[in-house]
Design a protein around this motif. Structure first.
Motif, PDB file in Angstrom:
ATOM      1  N   THR A 122       0.818  -1.140   0.138  1.00 54.06           N
ATOM      2  CA  THR A 122       0.142  -0.006  -0.042  1.00 54.06           C
ATOM      3  C   THR A 122       0.792   1.411   0.159  1.00 54.06           C
ATOM      4  OG1 THR A 122      -0.219  -0.053   2.449  1.00 54.06           O
ATOM      5  CG2 THR A 122      -1.795  -1.288   1.201  1.00 54.06           C
ATOM      6  N   GLN A 123       1.835   1.234   0.725  1.00 54.90           N
ATOM      7  CA  GLN A 123       2.661   2.445   1.007  1.00 54.90           C
ATOM      8  C   GLN A 123       3.739   2.720  -0.370  1.00 54.90           C
ATOM      9  OE1 GLN A 123       5.239   1.973   4.243  1.00 54.90           O
ATOM     10  NE2 GLN A 123       3.489   1.891   5.891  1.00 54.90           N
ATOM     11  N   ASN A 124       3.596   1.391  -1.104  1.00 57.80           N
ATOM     12  CA  ASN A 124       4.628   1.945  -2.492  1.00 57.80           C
ATOM     13  C   ASN A 124       3.636   1.545  -3.854  1.00 57.80           C
ATOM     14  OD1 ASN A 124       7.681   1.508  -1.721  1.00 57.80           O
ATOM     15  ND2 ASN A 124       6.679  -0.080  -0.462  1.00 57.80           N
ATOM     16  N   SER A 125       2.328   1.402  -3.477  1.00 62.53           N
ATOM     17  CA  SER A 125       1.441   1.419  -4.757  1.00 62.53           C
ATOM     18  C   SER A 125       1.814   0.364  -5.685  1.00 62.53           C
ATOM     19  CB  SER A 125       1.211   2.642  -5.216  1.00 62.53           C
ATOM     20  OG  SER A 125       0.652   3.750  -4.400  1.00 62.53           O
ATOM     21  N   SER A 126       2.360  -0.782  -5.263  1.00 65.89           N
ATOM     22  CA  SER A 126       2.850  -1.798  -6.145  1.00 65.89           C
ATOM     23  C   SER A 126       2.024  -2.899  -6.467  1.00 65.89           C
ATOM     24  CB  SER A 126       4.061  -2.374  -5.381  1.00 65.89           C
ATOM     25  OG  SER A 126       3.696  -2.988  -4.203  1.00 65.89           O
ATOM     26  N   ASP A 127       2.190  -3.682  -7.338  1.00 68.15           N
ATOM     27  CA  ASP A 127       1.434  -4.935  -7.834  1.00 68.15           C
ATOM     28  C   ASP A 127       1.744  -6.035  -7.212  1.00 68.15           C
ATOM     29  OD1 ASP A 127       0.178  -3.059  -9.887  1.00 68.15           O
ATOM     30  OD2 ASP A 127       1.768  -3.166 -11.220  1.00 68.15           O
ATOM     31  N   VAL A 128       2.723  -6.053  -6.588  1.00 64.50           N
ATOM     32  CA  VAL A 128       3.066  -7.304  -5.852  1.00 64.50           C
ATOM     33  C   VAL A 128       4.166  -7.015  -4.861  1.00 64.50           C
ATOM     34  CG1 VAL A 128       4.663  -8.080  -7.471  1.00 64.50           C
ATOM     35  CG2 VAL A 128       3.727  -9.661  -5.984  1.00 64.50           C
ATOM     36  N   ALA A 129       4.023  -7.492  -3.474  1.00 67.01           N
ATOM     37  CA  ALA A 129       4.971  -7.288  -2.645  1.00 67.01           C
ATOM     38  C   ALA A 129       5.599  -8.699  -2.099  1.00 67.01           C
ATOM     39  CB  ALA A 129       4.474  -6.515  -1.288  1.00 67.01           C
ATOM     40  N   ILE A 130       6.657  -8.826  -1.837  1.00 70.20           N
ATOM     41  CA  ILE A 130       7.455 -10.138  -1.552  1.00 70.20           C
ATOM     42  C   ILE A 130       8.309  -9.975  -0.292  1.00 70.20           C
ATOM     43  CG2 ILE A 130       8.365 -12.099  -2.470  1.00 70.20           C
ATOM     44  CD1 ILE A 130       8.080 -10.592  -5.195  1.00 70.20           C
ATOM     45  N   GLY A 131       8.270 -11.201   0.583  1.00 69.02           N
ATOM     46  CA  GLY A 131       9.199 -11.215   1.640  1.00 69.02           C
ATOM     47  C   GLY A 131      10.085 -12.496   1.340  1.00 69.02           C
ATOM     48  N   LYS A 132      10.853 -12.738   2.396  1.00 64.01           N
ATOM     49  CA  LYS A 132      11.639 -13.839   2.374  1.00 64.01           C
ATOM     50  C   LYS A 132      10.933 -15.065   3.187  1.00 64.01           C
ATOM     51  CE  LYS A 132      16.254 -11.966   2.065  1.00 64.01           C
ATOM     52  NZ  LYS A 132      17.656 -11.837   2.653  1.00 64.01           N
ATOM     53  N   PHE A 133      11.264 -16.349   2.972  1.00 61.08           N
ATOM     54  CA  PHE A 133      10.684 -17.492   3.766  1.00 61.08           C
ATOM     55  C   PHE A 133      11.548 -18.214   4.366  1.00 61.08           C
ATOM     56  CE2 PHE A 133      10.889 -19.717  -0.283  1.00 61.08           C
ATOM     57  CZ  PHE A 133      11.254 -21.010   0.232  1.00 61.08           C
ATOM     58  N   MET A 168       2.663 -16.499 -10.911  1.00 65.52           N
ATOM     59  CA  MET A 168       3.928 -15.484 -10.718  1.00 65.52           C
ATOM     60  C   MET A 168       4.518 -14.984 -11.932  1.00 65.52           C
ATOM     61  SD  MET A 168       6.156 -17.292  -7.570  1.00 65.52           S
ATOM     62  CE  MET A 168       6.636 -18.714  -8.368  1.00 65.52           C
ATOM     63  N   ILE A 169       4.651 -15.961 -12.913  1.00 71.25           N
ATOM     64  CA  ILE A 169       5.165 -15.287 -14.472  1.00 71.25           C
ATOM     65  C   ILE A 169       4.171 -14.309 -14.693  1.00 71.25           C
ATOM     66  CG2 ILE A 169       5.835 -16.018 -16.487  1.00 71.25           C
ATOM     67  CD1 ILE A 169       7.738 -16.782 -14.311  1.00 71.25           C
ATOM     68  N   ASP A 170       2.665 -14.699 -14.874  1.00 72.23           N
ATOM     69  CA  ASP A 170       1.721 -13.579 -15.179  1.00 72.23           C
ATOM     70  C   ASP A 170       1.966 -12.518 -14.272  1.00 72.23           C
ATOM     71  OD1 ASP A 170      -0.203 -13.012 -16.931  1.00 72.23           O
ATOM     72  OD2 ASP A 170      -1.769 -14.561 -16.126  1.00 72.23           O
ATOM     73  N   THR A 171       2.072 -12.401 -13.031  1.00 75.82           N
ATOM     74  CA  THR A 171       2.030 -11.325 -12.152  1.00 75.82           C
ATOM     75  C   THR A 171       3.503 -10.483 -12.582  1.00 75.82           C
ATOM     76  OG1 THR A 171       1.063 -12.280 -10.417  1.00 75.82           O
ATOM     77  CG2 THR A 171       2.625 -10.491  -9.835  1.00 75.82           C
ATOM     78  N   PHE A 172       4.601 -11.036 -12.655  1.00 75.08           N
ATOM     79  CA  PHE A 172       5.942 -10.438 -12.885  1.00 75.08           C
ATOM     80  C   PHE A 172       5.985  -9.605 -14.274  1.00 75.08           C
ATOM     81  CE2 PHE A 172       8.481 -13.395  -9.914  1.00 75.08           C
ATOM     82  CZ  PHE A 172       7.929 -12.658  -8.849  1.00 75.08           C
ATOM     83  N   VAL A 173       5.291 -10.152 -15.326  1.00 78.43           N
ATOM     84  CA  VAL A 173       5.479  -9.630 -16.669  1.00 78.43           C
ATOM     85  C   VAL A 173       4.438  -8.492 -16.639  1.00 78.43           C
ATOM     86  CG1 VAL A 173       6.341 -11.604 -17.539  1.00 78.43           C
ATOM     87  CG2 VAL A 173       4.069 -11.372 -17.685  1.00 78.43           C
ATOM     88  N   ASN A 174       3.512  -8.553 -15.988  1.00 82.59           N
ATOM     89  CA  ASN A 174       2.259  -7.351 -16.058  1.00 82.59           C
ATOM     90  C   ASN A 174       2.541  -6.315 -15.085  1.00 82.59           C
ATOM     91  OD1 ASN A 174       0.285  -7.893 -18.037  1.00 82.59           O
ATOM     92  ND2 ASN A 174       0.251  -9.783 -17.083  1.00 82.59           N
ATOM     93  N   ALA A 175       3.475  -6.559 -13.869  1.00 87.01           N
ATOM     94  CA  ALA A 175       3.783  -5.554 -12.903  1.00 87.01           C
ATOM     95  C   ALA A 175       4.380  -4.570 -13.318  1.00 87.01           C
ATOM     96  CB  ALA A 175       4.370  -6.146 -11.528  1.00 87.01           C
ATOM     97  N   ASN A 176       3.965  -3.217 -12.855  1.00 84.72           N
ATOM     98  CA  ASN A 176       4.682  -2.145 -13.050  1.00 84.72           C
ATOM     99  C   ASN A 176       5.212  -1.620 -11.865  1.00 84.72           C
ATOM    100  OD1 ASN A 176       3.495  -1.438 -15.714  1.00 84.72           O
ATOM    101  ND2 ASN A 176       1.474  -0.631 -14.565  1.00 84.72           N
ATOM    102  N   LYS A 177       5.207  -2.186 -10.920  1.00 89.84           N
ATOM    103  CA  LYS A 177       6.145  -2.008  -9.628  1.00 89.84           C
ATOM    104  C   LYS A 177       6.085  -3.420  -8.719  1.00 89.84           C
ATOM    105  CE  LYS A 177       6.656   1.808  -7.539  1.00 89.84           C
ATOM    106  NZ  LYS A 177       6.363   3.100  -6.947  1.00 89.84           N
ATOM    107  N   ILE A 178       7.209  -3.962  -8.523  1.00 91.33           N
ATOM    108  CA  ILE A 178       7.519  -5.041  -7.712  1.00 91.33           C
ATOM    109  C   ILE A 178       8.211  -4.490  -6.422  1.00 91.33           C
ATOM    110  CG2 ILE A 178       8.635  -7.540  -7.456  1.00 91.33           C
ATOM    111  CD1 ILE A 178       8.202  -7.584 -10.830  1.00 91.33           C
ATOM    112  N   VAL A 179       7.832  -5.108  -5.196  1.00 89.86           N
ATOM    113  CA  VAL A 179       8.498  -4.462  -3.854  1.00 89.86           C
ATOM    114  C   VAL A 179       8.985  -5.972  -3.336  1.00 89.86           C
ATOM    115  CG1 VAL A 179       8.336  -3.359  -1.746  1.00 89.86           C
ATOM    116  CG2 VAL A 179       7.323  -2.375  -3.715  1.00 89.86           C
ATOM    117  N   PHE A 180      10.131  -5.950  -3.053  1.00 88.55           N
ATOM    118  CA  PHE A 180      10.483  -7.120  -2.071  1.00 88.55           C
ATOM    119  C   PHE A 180      11.258  -6.495  -0.756  1.00 88.55           C
ATOM    120  CE2 PHE A 180      13.350 -10.367  -0.376  1.00 88.55           C
ATOM    121  CZ  PHE A 180      12.913 -11.582  -1.057  1.00 88.55           C
TER     122      PHE A 180
END
Length: 366
Positions: free
Chosen positions: A112-123, A187-199
């Motif tokens: 929400t703070q970065n207005s991204s299309d996906v946010a990811i963390g480590k596991f 995930m591939i569908d998400t990554f290729v369409n995302a305008n912003k990815i946050v990790f």
């Protein structure tokens, strides 16, 4: 009731673990009242559905829906969860894993703070082994396109990610149903369409690592699973074609087909004739690779892939056999070395040293 996040659990014969999984969601620092929990069961043969119904009766924000048919994979359950979700953000968790207490809050804030299309963390894993993923990431990362770091294609596990529901609907991003590797396609569908990815450089997920008869599906390297992966990869190819993103084929499949081929070669539950059937089915996928470069780097697998592409299948099968023997020999040596190290560590203790000396004296006297 307005929820901040919907968490979706696909379940099957989950009685042993589901309580723990749900407890980890109830304990979220964002507040359980801000979470909609949807659990879709794949017609379990134990009392999983009864347990789910009990939770639904107790908590208004825990819901379940009929799957409609048994598929044996989690794709359909996740799609039903997305379709019925009432919040703006979607997360997933497997039925035998756990969130950390602040998982939902950290990922929600990141997206929400970065207005991204996906946010990811480590596991991190727990159970029979332990490791933390992505040691090559040492700080928070923001990408405005996947092209800025293609290594992100190596990131797996949709259950340590969060997605805006509107983004998924806009790009018609869904899971293939009835096949494995469904999360790769998503995930591939998400990554290729995302305008912003946050990790975010934080561990947000506890993945249960199990082996044996009751192991996680992804660790069951049998004929059914490995054959199903090939079917799943075909959906990923469709996604690349749909998005005019075939330029990423080598990046994606140098990793996934290499790991798949290694699993086929090393499997002890599949005989050589079935391995040949799997390889023959995979030939069209391997032939699409323009530059064979396995990830992680593996020269033995690279050589086998080149033989498959060249049509030298007998040579490929021979090299697969050699690869299995060599890998097993290394594994046995590692086990032996570990046992010796434990013996040395014990002998270095006072008690162990005395026992060793007493045994040595007795052997000499006899």
């Amino acid at each position: 009731m307005s929820y901040k996040v919907t968490v979706i659990i696909p379940s099957y014969n989950s009685v042993e673990f589901l309580d723990s999984t749900i407890d980890s969601i109830k304990a979220q620092t964002i507040g359980f009242e801000n979470i909609e929990l949807i659990i879709i069961d794949d017609y379990s043969t134990d009392s999983t559905q009864e347990l789910i119904n009990k939770y639904c009766e107790e908590y208004s924000n825990i819901k379940t829906y009929e799957s409609g048919k048994k598929t044996g994979t989690p794709g359909r359950a996740r799609n039903i969860g997305i379709a019925n979700s009432e919040s703006d953000y979607i997360m997933f968790i497997d039925h035998d894993d756990n969130y950390l207490p602040d998982t939902v809050e950290k990922l929600y804030n990141a997206i929400t703070q970065n207005s991204s299309d996906v946010a990811i963390g480590k596991f991190q894993t727990f159970g029979e082994n332990y490791f933390v993923t992505e040691d090559w990431i040492t700080e928070d990362v923001i990408l405005n396109s996947i092209d800025e770091n293609l290594l992100f294609f190596s990131i797996n596990g949709i259950w340590r990610m969060i997605f805006p529901k509107e983004f998924l609907l806009e790009h018609d991003i869904t899971f293939p149903e009835g096949v494995f590797a469904e999360d790769l396609t998503f995930m591939i569908d998400t990554f290729v369409n995302a305008n912003k990815i946050v990790f975010i450089n934080d561990v947000v997920y506890n993945f249960r690592l199990r082996t044996g008869d009751n192991s996680s599906t992804s660790l069951s390297k049998g004929m059914h699973y490995l054959n199903g992966l090939i079917d799943g990869y075909l959906y990923t190819i469709d996604v690349l074609e749909k998005n005019n993103a075939c330029k990423y084929y080598d990046t994606v499949f140098n990793q996934h087909l290499s790991v798949w081929l290694s699993d086929v070669a090393l499997s002890e539950t599949i005989d050589m004739e079935d391995k040949k059937i799997l390889v023959e089915k995979s030939i069209p996928l391997f032939k699409k690779i323009k530059n064979v470069n396995p990830f992680p780097e593996n020269n033995a697998i690279k050589s086998i892939i080149n033989q498959i592409i060249a049509g030298n299948l007998d040579e490929a099968y021979m090299q697969m056999g050699d690869y299995q023997l060599f890998t097993n020999r290394i594994h046995n040596l590692e086990v032996e070395l570990n046992q010796k190290s434990q013996q040395v560590a014990y002998l270095q203790t006072t008690k162990g040293w005395f026992k060793y000396k007493i045994k040595n004296i007795k052997e000499r006297l006899l």
